[in-house]
Scaffold this motif. Structure first.
Motif, PDB file in Angstrom:
ATOM      1  N   ALA A   1      40.334  37.444  56.858  1.00  0.00           N
ATOM      2  CA  ALA A   1      41.081  36.894  55.723  1.00  0.00           C
ATOM      3  C   ALA A   1      40.183  36.716  54.507  1.00  0.00           C
ATOM      4  O   ALA A   1      40.565  37.055  53.380  1.00  0.00           O
ATOM      5  N   ALA A   2      38.991  36.201  54.725  1.00  0.00           N
ATOM      6  CA  ALA A   2      38.070  35.956  53.611  1.00  0.00           C
ATOM      7  C   ALA A   2      37.594  37.271  53.003  1.00  0.00           C
ATOM      8  O   ALA A   2      37.523  37.405  51.775  1.00  0.00           O
ATOM      9  N   GLN A   3      37.275  38.252  53.837  1.00  0.00           N
ATOM     10  CA  GLN A   3      36.849  39.556  53.319  1.00  0.00           C
ATOM     11  C   GLN A   3      37.951  40.182  52.477  1.00  0.00           C
ATOM     12  O   GLN A   3      37.695  40.712  51.397  1.00  0.00           O
ATOM     13  N   HIS A   4      39.180  40.108  52.962  1.00  0.00           N
ATOM     14  CA  HIS A   4      40.302  40.681  52.227  1.00  0.00           C
ATOM     15  C   HIS A   4      40.459  39.988  50.872  1.00  0.00           C
ATOM     16  O   HIS A   4      40.605  40.656  49.843  1.00  0.00           O
ATOM     17  N   GLY A   5      40.422  38.668  50.884  1.00  0.00           N
ATOM     18  CA  GLY A   5      40.574  37.915  49.637  1.00  0.00           C
ATOM     19  C   GLY A   5      39.466  38.200  48.638  1.00  0.00           C
ATOM     20  O   GLY A   5      39.731  38.398  47.446  1.00  0.00           O
ATOM     21  N   LEU A   6      38.233  38.233  49.107  1.00  0.00           N
ATOM     22  CA  LEU A   6      37.109  38.519  48.212  1.00  0.00           C
ATOM     23  C   LEU A   6      37.186  39.948  47.668  1.00  0.00           C
ATOM     24  O   LEU A   6      36.918  40.188  46.491  1.00  0.00           O
ATOM     25  N   GLU A   7      37.561  40.879  48.511  1.00  0.00           N
ATOM     26  CA  GLU A   7      37.662  42.272  48.081  1.00  0.00           C
ATOM     27  C   GLU A   7      38.749  42.441  47.018  1.00  0.00           C
ATOM     28  O   GLU A   7      38.556  43.149  46.028  1.00  0.00           O
ATOM     29  N   GLU A   8      39.873  41.775  47.214  1.00  0.00           N
ATOM     30  CA  GLU A   8      40.958  41.856  46.226  1.00  0.00           C
ATOM     31  C   GLU A   8      40.516  41.290  44.879  1.00  0.00           C
ATOM     32  O   GLU A   8      40.819  41.852  43.833  1.00  0.00           O
ATOM     33  N   ARG A   9      39.816  40.177  44.907  1.00  0.00           N
ATOM     34  CA  ARG A   9      39.341  39.571  43.660  1.00  0.00           C
ATOM     35  C   ARG A   9      38.312  40.453  42.973  1.00  0.00           C
ATOM     36  O   ARG A   9      38.329  40.603  41.754  1.00  0.00           O
ATOM     37  N   LEU A  10      37.412  41.046  43.749  1.00  0.00           N
ATOM     38  CA  LEU A  10      36.424  41.940  43.162  1.00  0.00           C
ATOM     39  C   LEU A  10      37.107  43.163  42.559  1.00  0.00           C
ATOM     40  O   LEU A  10      36.758  43.601  41.466  1.00  0.00           O
ATOM     41  N   ALA A  11      38.088  43.707  43.255  1.00  0.00           N
ATOM     42  CA  ALA A  11      38.817  44.867  42.738  1.00  0.00           C
ATOM     43  C   ALA A  11      39.472  44.540  41.404  1.00  0.00           C
ATOM     44  O   ALA A  11      39.486  45.369  40.486  1.00  0.00           O
ATOM     45  N   THR A  12      39.984  43.322  41.270  1.00  0.00           N
ATOM     46  CA  THR A  12      40.603  42.896  40.016  1.00  0.00           C
ATOM     47  C   THR A  12      39.567  42.837  38.897  1.00  0.00           C
ATOM     48  O   THR A  12      39.810  43.315  37.786  1.00  0.00           O
ATOM     49  N   VAL A  13      38.413  42.262  39.187  1.00  0.00           N
ATOM     50  CA  VAL A  13      37.355  42.164  38.180  1.00  0.00           C
ATOM     51  C   VAL A  13      36.891  43.553  37.763  1.00  0.00           C
ATOM     52  O   VAL A  13      36.721  43.836  36.572  1.00  0.00           O
ATOM     53  N   VAL A  14      36.691  44.430  38.729  1.00  0.00           N
ATOM     54  CA  VAL A  14      36.241  45.782  38.426  1.00  0.00           C
ATOM     55  C   VAL A  14      37.284  46.499  37.571  1.00  0.00           C
ATOM     56  O   VAL A  14      36.952  47.135  36.568  1.00  0.00           O
ATOM     57  N   ALA A  15      38.551  46.374  37.936  1.00  0.00           N
ATOM     58  CA  ALA A  15      39.620  47.015  37.159  1.00  0.00           C
ATOM     59  C   ALA A  15      39.662  46.479  35.734  1.00  0.00           C
ATOM     60  O   ALA A  15      39.815  47.239  34.776  1.00  0.00           O
ATOM     61  N   GLU A  16      39.518  45.160  35.570  1.00  0.00           N
ATOM     62  CA  GLU A  16      39.546  44.561  34.238  1.00  0.00           C
ATOM     63  C   GLU A  16      38.364  45.013  33.378  1.00  0.00           C
ATOM     64  O   GLU A  16      38.453  45.015  32.158  1.00  0.00           O
ATOM     65  N   SER A  17      37.279  45.408  34.024  1.00  0.00           N
ATOM     66  CA  SER A  17      36.100  45.856  33.277  1.00  0.00           C
ATOM     67  C   SER A  17      36.244  47.292  32.790  1.00  0.00           C
ATOM     68  O   SER A  17      35.440  47.758  31.987  1.00  0.00           O
ATOM     69  N   GLY A  18      37.248  48.011  33.312  1.00  0.00           N
ATOM     70  CA  GLY A  18      37.432  49.408  32.944  1.00  0.00           C
ATOM     71  C   GLY A  18      36.598  50.363  33.776  1.00  0.00           C
ATOM     72  O   GLY A  18      36.577  51.560  33.531  1.00  0.00           O
ATOM     73  N   VAL A  19      35.904  49.828  34.774  1.00  0.00           N
ATOM     74  CA  VAL A  19      35.091  50.651  35.667  1.00  0.00           C
ATOM     75  C   VAL A  19      35.978  51.126  36.813  1.00  0.00           C
ATOM     76  O   VAL A  19      36.787  50.365  37.325  1.00  0.00           O
ATOM     77  N   SER A  20      35.806  52.374  37.218  1.00  0.00           N
ATOM     78  CA  SER A  20      36.559  52.904  38.354  1.00  0.00           C
ATOM     79  C   SER A  20      36.066  52.246  39.641  1.00  0.00           C
ATOM     80  O   SER A  20      34.870  52.325  39.963  1.00  0.00           O
ATOM     81  N   TYR A  21      36.975  51.621  40.364  1.00  0.00           N
ATOM     82  CA  TYR A  21      36.609  50.961  41.625  1.00  0.00           C
ATOM     83  C   TYR A  21      36.004  51.982  42.596  1.00  0.00           C
ATOM     84  O   TYR A  21      34.966  51.726  43.204  1.00  0.00           O
ATOM     85  N   ASP A  22      36.656  53.138  42.742  1.00  0.00           N
ATOM     86  CA  ASP A  22      36.172  54.143  43.691  1.00  0.00           C
ATOM     87  C   ASP A  22      34.776  54.642  43.325  1.00  0.00           C
ATOM     88  O   ASP A  22      33.923  54.805  44.198  1.00  0.00           O
ATOM     89  N   GLU A  23      34.539  54.872  42.044  1.00  0.00           N
ATOM     90  CA  GLU A  23      33.220  55.326  41.617  1.00  0.00           C
ATOM     91  C   GLU A  23      32.170  54.232  41.819  1.00  0.00           C
ATOM     92  O   GLU A  23      31.046  54.514  42.262  1.00  0.00           O
ATOM     93  N   TYR A  24      32.530  53.004  41.476  1.00  0.00           N
ATOM     94  CA  TYR A  24      31.594  51.886  41.638  1.00  0.00           C
ATOM     95  C   TYR A  24      31.243  51.709  43.117  1.00  0.00           C
ATOM     96  O   TYR A  24      30.071  51.535  43.476  1.00  0.00           O
ATOM     97  N   ALA A  25      32.250  51.781  43.979  1.00  0.00           N
ATOM     98  CA  ALA A  25      32.011  51.638  45.420  1.00  0.00           C
ATOM     99  C   ALA A  25      31.127  52.768  45.934  1.00  0.00           C
ATOM    100  O   ALA A  25      30.197  52.544  46.717  1.00  0.00           O
ATOM    101  N   ARG A  26      31.397  53.993  45.474  1.00  0.00           N
ATOM    102  CA  ARG A  26      30.606  55.150  45.910  1.00  0.00           C
ATOM    103  C   ARG A  26      29.151  55.021  45.451  1.00  0.00           C
ATOM    104  O   ARG A  26      28.218  55.216  46.226  1.00  0.00           O
TER     105      ARG A  26
END
Length: 143
Positions: free
Chosen positions: A102-127
């Motif tokens: 549950a905690a991993q899912h919640g943290l990942e969702e929040r990080l994905a939101t921050v990354v998206a708001e920054s204009g950075v591609s989540y997939d590229e950043y993760a890679r």
């Protein structure tokens, strides 16, 4: 002074750690350091306190205190090693597994939101992050 990537990465990591700690304490009643310990036990499988201390970069007495608390909270099972000696095996309880998931899912969702708001591609950043981690692991293995 011109900022350097190494400094920016340090600042970003520190901010992410503090944010994760606030979120985890508020939503799951666990600190980020204890969450990391539970996560590493889950990743390592039936691990020892020594292996966990190495993974966390802390001392065995520190891990011993932490695992005592996590076991008392019903999140971690601590058992004598079958080979004897002072070694202890660590495994997540069902409650520990649920909390980590549950905690991993919640943290990942929040990080994905921050990354998206920054204009950075989540997939590229993760890679790119995975590539950097792999490179560091390779370089550390050489030393």
């Amino acid at each position: 002074m011109e900022r350097k990537l190494s400094f920016d990465l340090h600042v970003l990591t520190a901010r992410l750690d503090r944010a994760a700690d606030r979120i985890l304490r508020a939503e799951h009643g666990v600190s980020y350091s204890r969450f990391l310990a539970l996560t590493f036990v889950g990743e390592l499988g039936a691990s020892t306190q020594r292996a966990l201390a190495d993974r966390l970069g802390v001392t065995e007495p520190s891990v011993s205190r932490m695992t005592t608390v996590l076991a008392a909270e019903g999140l971690l099972a601590v058992q004598p090693h079958p080979d004897g000696g002072r070694s202890r095996l660590l495994t997540l309880t069902d409650d520990g597994k649920r909390l980590v998931a549950a905690a991993q899912h919640g943290l990942e969702e929040r990080l994905a939101t921050v990354v998206a708001e920054s204009g950075v591609s989540y997939d590229e950043y993760a890679r790119d992050t995975a590539r950097l981690l792999t490179t560091f692991e390779h370089l550390e293995a050489l030393t």
